[in-house]
Design a protein around this motif. Structure first.
Motif, PDB file in Angstrom:
ATOM      1  N   ASN A 188      99.682  10.634  37.921  1.00 41.57           N
ATOM      2  CA  ASN A 188     100.884  11.054  38.629  1.00 41.57           C
ATOM      3  C   ASN A 188     101.922   9.927  38.573  1.00 41.57           C
ATOM      4  OD1 ASN A 188     102.819  11.989  40.372  1.00 41.57           O
ATOM      5  ND2 ASN A 188     101.402  12.387  42.067  1.00 41.57           N
ATOM      6  N   VAL A 189     103.195  10.280  38.363  1.00 39.28           N
ATOM      7  CA  VAL A 189     104.269   9.285  38.265  1.00 39.28           C
ATOM      8  C   VAL A 189     104.426   8.538  39.589  1.00 39.28           C
ATOM      9  CG1 VAL A 189     106.734   8.946  37.858  1.00 39.28           C
ATOM     10  CG2 VAL A 189     105.482  10.588  36.492  1.00 39.28           C
ATOM     11  N   ARG A 190     104.357   9.275  40.684  1.00 41.74           N
ATOM     12  CA  ARG A 190     104.536   8.629  41.993  1.00 41.74           C
ATOM     13  C   ARG A 190     103.423   7.627  42.294  1.00 41.74           C
ATOM     14  NH1 ARG A 190     108.562  11.586  44.863  1.00 41.74           N
ATOM     15  NH2 ARG A 190     108.846  13.637  43.953  1.00 41.74           N
ATOM     16  N   SER A 191     102.201   7.959  41.959  1.00 39.04           N
ATOM     17  CA  SER A 191     101.106   7.019  42.211  1.00 39.04           C
ATOM     18  C   SER A 191     101.235   5.790  41.317  1.00 39.04           C
ATOM     19  CB  SER A 191      99.753   7.699  42.025  1.00 39.04           C
ATOM     20  OG  SER A 191      99.582   8.085  40.683  1.00 39.04           O
ATOM     21  N   TYR A 192     101.724   5.979  40.087  1.00 40.39           N
ATOM     22  CA  TYR A 192     101.925   4.839  39.193  1.00 40.39           C
ATOM     23  C   TYR A 192     103.043   3.929  39.721  1.00 40.39           C
ATOM     24  CZ  TYR A 192     101.926   2.185  34.835  1.00 40.39           C
ATOM     25  OH  TYR A 192     101.828   1.177  33.912  1.00 40.39           O
ATOM     26  N   ILE A 193     104.099   4.528  40.289  1.00 38.74           N
ATOM     27  CA  ILE A 193     105.173   3.736  40.896  1.00 38.74           C
ATOM     28  C   ILE A 193     104.618   2.918  42.062  1.00 38.74           C
ATOM     29  CG2 ILE A 193     107.292   3.890  42.274  1.00 38.74           C
ATOM     30  CD1 ILE A 193     108.139   6.225  40.484  1.00 38.74           C
ATOM     31  N   ASP A 194     103.760   3.534  42.879  1.00 40.24           N
ATOM     32  CA  ASP A 194     103.141   2.804  43.992  1.00 40.24           C
ATOM     33  C   ASP A 194     102.310   1.627  43.490  1.00 40.24           C
ATOM     34  OD1 ASP A 194     104.308   4.426  45.901  1.00 40.24           O
ATOM     35  OD2 ASP A 194     102.573   5.786  46.010  1.00 40.24           O
ATOM     36  N   LYS A 195     101.598   1.816  42.381  1.00 40.69           N
ATOM     37  CA  LYS A 195     100.810   0.723  41.798  1.00 40.69           C
ATOM     38  C   LYS A 195     101.718  -0.413  41.318  1.00 40.69           C
ATOM     39  CE  LYS A 195      96.919   3.496  40.170  1.00 40.69           C
ATOM     40  NZ  LYS A 195      96.210   3.969  38.970  1.00 40.69           N
ATOM     41  N   ILE A 196     102.828  -0.051  40.667  1.00 43.79           N
ATOM     42  CA  ILE A 196     103.779  -1.077  40.199  1.00 43.79           C
ATOM     43  C   ILE A 196     104.336  -1.856  41.388  1.00 43.79           C
ATOM     44  CG2 ILE A 196     106.033  -1.466  39.128  1.00 43.79           C
ATOM     45  CD1 ILE A 196     105.483   0.950  37.326  1.00 43.79           C
ATOM     46  N   LYS A 197     104.721  -1.129  42.433  1.00 46.18           N
ATOM     47  CA  LYS A 197     105.302  -1.789  43.609  1.00 46.18           C
ATOM     48  C   LYS A 197     104.293  -2.703  44.288  1.00 46.18           C
ATOM     49  CE  LYS A 197     108.018   0.718  46.292  1.00 46.18           C
ATOM     50  NZ  LYS A 197     108.548   1.884  47.050  1.00 46.18           N
ATOM     51  N   SER A 198     103.052  -2.279  44.415  1.00 45.47           N
ATOM     52  CA  SER A 198     102.059  -3.125  45.078  1.00 45.47           C
ATOM     53  C   SER A 198     101.679  -4.329  44.209  1.00 45.47           C
ATOM     54  CB  SER A 198     100.825  -2.320  45.452  1.00 45.47           C
ATOM     55  OG  SER A 198     100.158  -1.886  44.288  1.00 45.47           O
ATOM     56  N   LEU A 199     101.587  -4.137  42.899  1.00 38.73           N
ATOM     57  CA  LEU A 199     101.243  -5.249  42.005  1.00 38.73           C
ATOM     58  C   LEU A 199     102.329  -6.311  41.994  1.00 38.73           C
ATOM     59  CD1 LEU A 199      99.303  -6.419  39.861  1.00 38.73           C
ATOM     60  CD2 LEU A 199     100.561  -5.094  38.153  1.00 38.73           C
ATOM     61  N   ASN A 200     103.594  -5.892  42.096  1.00 41.72           N
ATOM     62  CA  ASN A 200     104.719  -6.825  42.046  1.00 41.72           C
ATOM     63  C   ASN A 200     105.268  -7.179  43.416  1.00 41.72           C
ATOM     64  OD1 ASN A 200     105.403  -7.156  39.043  1.00 41.72           O
ATOM     65  ND2 ASN A 200     105.058  -4.963  39.274  1.00 41.72           N
ATOM     66  N   HIS A 201     104.602  -6.722  44.484  1.00 41.96           N
ATOM     67  CA  HIS A 201     105.003  -7.016  45.865  1.00 41.96           C
ATOM     68  C   HIS A 201     106.449  -6.586  46.131  1.00 41.96           C
ATOM     69  CE1 HIS A 201     101.275  -9.225  46.252  1.00 41.96           C
ATOM     70  NE2 HIS A 201     101.596  -9.920  45.171  1.00 41.96           N
ATOM     71  N   LEU A 202     106.776  -5.364  45.719  1.00 37.71           N
ATOM     72  CA  LEU A 202     108.119  -4.828  45.934  1.00 37.71           C
ATOM     73  C   LEU A 202     108.140  -4.014  47.216  1.00 37.71           C
ATOM     74  CD1 LEU A 202     108.960  -3.570  42.319  1.00 37.71           C
ATOM     75  CD2 LEU A 202     109.693  -5.692  43.408  1.00 37.71           C
ATOM     76  N   ALA A 203     109.142  -4.273  48.060  1.00 32.43           N
ATOM     77  CA  ALA A 203     109.289  -3.510  49.302  1.00 32.43           C
ATOM     78  C   ALA A 203     110.103  -2.242  49.066  1.00 32.43           C
ATOM     79  CB  ALA A 203     109.958  -4.374  50.370  1.00 32.43           C
ATOM     80  N   THR A 204     110.998  -2.266  48.087  1.00 35.08           N
ATOM     81  CA  THR A 204     111.841  -1.117  47.793  1.00 35.08           C
ATOM     82  C   THR A 204     111.739  -0.799  46.302  1.00 35.08           C
ATOM     83  OG1 THR A 204     113.802  -2.438  47.286  1.00 35.08           O
ATOM     84  CG2 THR A 204     113.489  -1.799  49.586  1.00 35.08           C
ATOM     85  N   SER A 205     112.394   0.279  45.902  1.00 34.50           N
ATOM     86  CA  SER A 205     112.382   0.681  44.489  1.00 34.50           C
ATOM     87  C   SER A 205     113.548   0.112  43.705  1.00 34.50           C
ATOM     88  CB  SER A 205     112.404   2.206  44.390  1.00 34.50           C
ATOM     89  OG  SER A 205     111.229   2.740  44.940  1.00 34.50           O
ATOM     90  N   SER A 206     114.361  -0.709  44.333  1.00 37.83           N
ATOM     91  CA  SER A 206     115.515  -1.259  43.617  1.00 37.83           C
ATOM     92  C   SER A 206     115.072  -2.399  42.703  1.00 37.83           C
ATOM     93  CB  SER A 206     116.571  -1.749  44.610  1.00 37.83           C
ATOM     94  OG  SER A 206     116.049  -2.786  45.392  1.00 37.83           O
ATOM     95  N   LEU A 207     115.690  -2.433  41.524  1.00 35.39           N
ATOM     96  CA  LEU A 207     115.361  -3.440  40.515  1.00 35.39           C
ATOM     97  C   LEU A 207     116.623  -4.214  40.158  1.00 35.39           C
ATOM     98  CD1 LEU A 207     113.198  -1.201  38.154  1.00 35.39           C
ATOM     99  CD2 LEU A 207     112.379  -2.805  39.888  1.00 35.39           C
TER     100      LEU A 207
END
Length: 132
Positions: free
Chosen positions: A104-123
């Motif tokens: 799932n795209v959303r679960s993959y986004i959550d994995k990226i955010k947790s691996l990179n310690h991101l609080a928001t989706s802004s890059l």
């Protein structure tokens, strides 16, 4: 200032009336209270500014939540692909391009955010992300 003269033994020695000395005492008390207030205000301001400086120094020493994770913190068993964010990149587009076929795209986004310690989706352009 009002000076009163008395005629004792034909001498003219000036002396102050009681009301003038009371006024001087009152003025001295006001100055003393004002100095005490000033000292207290200076002490409070000094404490506030030094506390602010300590908080600012502490905040500067910690890393921001959007900072990339140093390579040495990743375990040696896992090797992650790194990508550098370009102008216009979004987490959704990165996730769609790099996820596993049935993930799932959303679960993959959550994995990226947790691996990179991101609080928001802004890059930010130039930011380095690790991909799971």
């Amino acid at each position: 200032m009002y000076m009163a003269y008395t005629q004792n033994n034909q001498s003219r020695t000036p002396h102050r009336s009681a009301s003038v000395s009371e006024v001087i005492t009152t003025i001295k008390q006001r100055h003393t209270k004002a100095m005490i207030r000033l000292v207290i205000i200076v002490m409070i301001l000094g404490t506030v500014f030094s506390f602010g400086a300590m908080v600012q120094a502490y905040a500067a020493s910690t890393t921001s939540p959007t900072a990339s994770v140093p390579v040495h913190t990743v375990s040696k068993a896992e090797v992650h692909q790194k990508i550098v964010i370009q102008a216009g990149d979004t987490l959704w587009a990165i996730a769609e391009a790099n996820k596993h076929s049935k993930e799932n795209v959303r679960s993959y986004i959550d994995k990226i955010k947790s691996l990179n310690h991101l609080a928001t989706s802004s890059l930010n352009e130039g930011q380095v992300l690790l991909l799971p």
